[in-house]
Enzyme design. Structure first.
Site, PDB file in Angstrom:
ATOM      1  N   GLU A 151       1.021  -1.561   0.138  1.00  0.00           N
ATOM      2  CA  GLU A 151      -0.102   0.100   0.184  1.00  0.00           C
ATOM      3  C   GLU A 151       1.302   1.092  -0.212  1.00  0.00           C
ATOM      4  OE1 GLU A 151      -2.572   2.365  -0.320  1.00  0.00           O
ATOM      5  OE2 GLU A 151      -3.319   1.041  -0.627  1.00  0.00           O
ATOM      6  N   THR A 170     -16.324  -4.877   0.941  1.00  0.00           N
ATOM      7  CA  THR A 170     -15.930  -4.153   1.565  1.00  0.00           C
ATOM      8  C   THR A 170     -16.947  -2.262   2.081  1.00  0.00           C
ATOM      9  OG1 THR A 170     -15.184  -2.145  -0.707  1.00  0.00           O
ATOM     10  CG2 THR A 170     -13.800  -4.022   0.060  1.00  0.00           C
ATOM     11  N   LYS A 171     -15.991  -1.103   2.740  1.00  0.00           N
ATOM     12  CA  LYS A 171     -16.588  -0.090   3.055  1.00  0.00           C
ATOM     13  C   LYS A 171     -17.253   0.603   1.637  1.00  0.00           C
ATOM     14  CE  LYS A 171     -15.896   0.406   8.092  1.00  0.00           C
ATOM     15  NZ  LYS A 171     -15.219   1.072   8.547  1.00  0.00           N
ATOM     16  N   ASP A 224     -15.749  -1.454  -9.680  1.00  0.00           N
ATOM     17  CA  ASP A 224     -17.491  -1.207  -9.685  1.00  0.00           C
ATOM     18  C   ASP A 224     -17.529  -0.055 -11.094  1.00  0.00           C
ATOM     19  OD1 ASP A 224     -15.622   0.931  -8.304  1.00  0.00           O
ATOM     20  OD2 ASP A 224     -17.583   1.836  -7.448  1.00  0.00           O
ATOM     21  N   GLU A 233     -16.747  -0.581  -1.410  1.00  0.00           N
ATOM     22  CA  GLU A 233     -18.202  -0.974  -2.119  1.00  0.00           C
ATOM     23  C   GLU A 233     -19.446  -1.169  -1.728  1.00  0.00           C
ATOM     24  OE1 GLU A 233     -18.708  -5.716  -3.936  1.00  0.00           O
ATOM     25  OE2 GLU A 233     -17.528  -5.497  -2.396  1.00  0.00           O
ATOM     26  N   ASP A 273      -7.907   2.559  -8.804  1.00  0.00           N
ATOM     27  CA  ASP A 273      -8.027   3.235  -9.541  1.00  0.00           C
ATOM     28  C   ASP A 273      -8.774   2.938 -10.684  1.00  0.00           C
ATOM     29  OD1 ASP A 273      -8.531   6.676 -10.999  1.00  0.00           O
ATOM     30  OD2 ASP A 273      -6.667   6.866  -8.996  1.00  0.00           O
ATOM     31  N   LYS A 281     -10.961   9.292 -16.989  1.00  0.00           N
ATOM     32  CA  LYS A 281     -10.710  10.055 -18.074  1.00  0.00           C
ATOM     33  C   LYS A 281     -10.090   9.331 -18.643  1.00  0.00           C
ATOM     34  CE  LYS A 281     -10.981  14.384 -15.357  1.00  0.00           C
ATOM     35  NZ  LYS A 281     -10.587  15.335 -15.067  1.00  0.00           N
TER      36      LYS A 281
END
Length: 245
Positions: free
Chosen positions: A104, A223-224, A190, A226, A154, A158
């Site tokens: 991370e 996940t939160k 998503d 999600e 991410d 664009k």
């Protein structure tokens, strides 16, 4: 540990000669609890991809020594971008026979994951601070990973930024080369256009056989992030592929 003894973290920023980053290097306040977690727990459970003051354990060939890192030899799962860490911690807790390495770049997320490691008493989870692709490229041995997970990277929506997406042919080829035969690459997003690209890229890689879009496997918690996406009307998409023998 005093602040002077604590590991130093530097912002990971691209330089002109380096590959394009697939993430935003962000600064955010850590707060007292997360600062404490970094100071106490990072030296025990973590290493830096970029900072020689907090290096990864290396084997005789200069590659990541997972046995030294975890204190045992077990199948290794690479988690790219675990966010705040709740999903990774839950998966590691439910899967004690495999080891999880979560990479991370965002310090608050890494610190929060360290808090969960301590709270849950996890012995099969370690963290790395920095660029996961750089770690894979420079320090992970071929055929050494049991699985690679990249959940909700991410989407770089664009068009001019699509080249920065994690899931694209050259990155996937790199990850596949580090998977063992039969190992899995599991990605989720998503963002529907990104899901389409993921399906195409994984299906086109000659080293993979892809299941295409699948229902969320039971072993991947919601996940939160999600849940928020679902509340905003964006469905999640999981794509799973396996490395060919």
């Amino acid at each position: 540990m005093t602040p002077a003894d604590a590991p130093a973290f530097r912002t990971v920023a691209a330089r002109p000669h380096e590959p394009l980053r697939t993430f935003h290097a962000r600064r955010a306040a850590l707060g007292r609890d997360r600062t404490d977690a970094l100071e106490r727990l990072f030296p025990r459970y973590g290493f830096s991809v970029h900072d020689e003051a907090a290096p990864a354990p290396r084997d005789a060939h200069g590659l990541l020594d997972a046995a030294a890192l975890f204190g045992r030899r077990a199948p290794l799962v690479l988690e790219i971008g675990p966010g705040m860490g709740a999903t990774t911690a839950a998966m590691a807790a439910a899967d004690p026979d495999r080891d999880y390495l979560a990479v991370e770049v965002h310090l608050p997320g890494l610190a929060n994951l360290l808090v969960l490691v301590e709270r849950l008493g996890l012995t099969n989870l370690r963290v790395a601070h920095g660029d996961a692709l750089e770690l894979v490229r420079t320090a992970v041995a071929a055929d050494s990973l049991d699985a690679v997970h990249a959940f909700f990277p991410d989407p770089w929506p664009k068009a001019r930024h699509h080249k920065r997406r994690l899931v694209q042919p050259e990155h996937v080829a790199l990850l596949v080369s580090r998977l063992r035969p039969g190992g899995t690459l599991h990605v989720a997003t998503d963002w529907a256009p990104y899901a389409e690209q993921m399906v195409e890229v994984l299906a086109a890689d000659p080293g993979l056989v892809s299941d295409g879009l699948v229902a969320r496997p039971a072993h991947r918690p919601v996940t939160k992030f999600e849940q928020r996406a679902l509340a905003e009307g964006r469905a999640s998409h999981d794509i799973v592929a396996r490395r060919l023998p």
